[in-house]
Enzyme design. Sequence first.
Site: not given
Lengths: 327, 327
Positions: A56, A215
């Site tokens: 991320h 995700h």
Amino acid sequence: MKKFINSVDTMLAESLDGFAAAHADIVLLGPERKFVRRRTPNANKVALISGGGSGHEPLHAGFVGIGMLDAACPGQIFTSPTPDQVVEAAAAVGGKAGVLFIVKNYAGDRMNFEMAAEIFDGPAATVMTNDDVAVEKSTYSSGRRGVAGTLVVEKIVGAAAEQGMDLNACTALGAEVNEKTRSLGVALTSCTVPAAGTPTFTLGADEMEMGVGIHGEPGRERVSLVSADAVAEQMVNAIVTDFDHHASGNVLLFVNGFGGTPAIELYLMYNAARRLLEKRSFAVARSLVGSYVTSLEMAGCSISVTQLDAKLTALWDDHVHTAALRW
Amino acid sequence: MKKFINSVDTMLAESLDGFAAAHADIVLLGPERKFVRRRTPNANKVALISGGGSGHEPLHAGFVGIGMLDAACPGQIFTSPTPDQVVEAAAAVGGKAGVLFIVKNYAGDRMNFEMAAEIFDGPAATVMTNDDVAVEKSTYSSGRRGVAGTLVVEKIVGAAAEQGMDLNACTALGAEVNEKTRSLGVALTSCTVPAAGTPTFTLGADEMEMGVGIHGEPGRERVSLVSADAVAEQMVNAIVTDFDHHASGNVLLFVNGFGGTPAIELYLMYNAARRLLEKRSFAVARSLVGSYVTSLEMAGCSISVTQLDAKLTALWDDHVHTAALRW
């Protein structure tokens, strides 16, 4: 899988080494790369610690520095950091003022940060972020997911902690910012987790995943790719509907890229979202546009809106000096 | 073509409107969106103006602000700005100290900036950037292409102009920084120009384009995708070979993403390139990692190396306040 990579096993370590070397004026890598911490600690303030699965970036290590986090614990890609990572980070940066954990609402992160808080020998509290309005239950979470709004919590509480706010007040402030923040994401393509080697999901040439998680978790629905204005309208509607219907006033508008979408498109989406918010009696008082909370190379973006008052605006504006946010 | 877009014809305008609104504290959009300029002009300094085709964001509009550019002229995607854009920008921000055009070496940009310099009624000079060591002649250029190193020229000359350096000295400094800078890019995927609607080129699942240009122009050769370390070694070799073979000492290492490559991979490439440079008696004294000179959503990166002395280091470190670079 087309990536700049040497091996799945060393990817995170190599990237962290690069990050720490490139930003050696701001951060230090802890032993065994268990955490990234500020180079110059301040033991008199509440220490803010976040972390979560990698992939991320720049979240969270890119937000370590003055006015934001004291440490970040990077798990493997899309995998929680272990409790011992968090405990060691807390021991390294925590002082008498205590430690505040900022945790995105995923089952693994919750469990591991909770275990760490129990083990850690010192005052500690937790703020859980769950700003994603897409779904109430998802692949890795019960309740709403914590997504890009986490950056806003880290920035605003980071400023307050730097100013000397105590642990209880920082915890309450974090909960307040989270409560005033709503996000929704959309994917145009999947990402590929290196250890898996194949895309997490597949989308047709004219499909998008509305409400996607960071995700690649499923969102609300898979729908036809429409114009940017129509995409922005679906997203802003979902966010505004989720606020109290009398909501109005100043907001922070944060358009976040997921990693594979370039700036020219993010600014176009920002332009569309801003006009839609202003039609609904919101005033965009602060803005952030860029790829800050990514999903590897996923093409797509999220829109986050935070309701601002004078206090939150001043904390947002306050000095920050990290690898990824600086003003 | 999966993009956030309403129509090919309005994409640039909408993105510029978003950019100007998001960064209204720093920039203003000129009439008919012909240029982006500083909100607070300073008529006593040399005015730095750059520009070129869009699709490379944040280059150049993202570098308008204190310590860097005074104005940027955005052409359509991968298309030169017109001479009248440049002339109007120069008239808007140029004062007695004159105007310095910073131009990437492409035939269209050269021609249009030259015409603008002839038309513009005031002292003007030009720095041409040609930092790309990949090829000596390319699709849109004779001689080497100007690529990511242009950022370094704009930053360093921007600091000098802010300090009051005169037009002749700024011009010489720009040429010096360009001469001390070498870049090479590699693509893992093509980008898609919206007006074309299909990828500019195609690569096999295990191929990369070594030496690619920032418009997807062919590079040195199409080769098999290898490990990140091996990719970095090819790139660093090409750059170091191009410097005088006695070159050593402090350098700026700039790893630039092309738009579709996430930060986790860029830091990994930085880590690889840094170690290779240090093996060859260079010391990485300054670093920049991020997607600053992009090719729409192309996956890939470039490596740029600038030889630094004390003077250039101090100018690099000097205060900058733009949308994309700030310290």
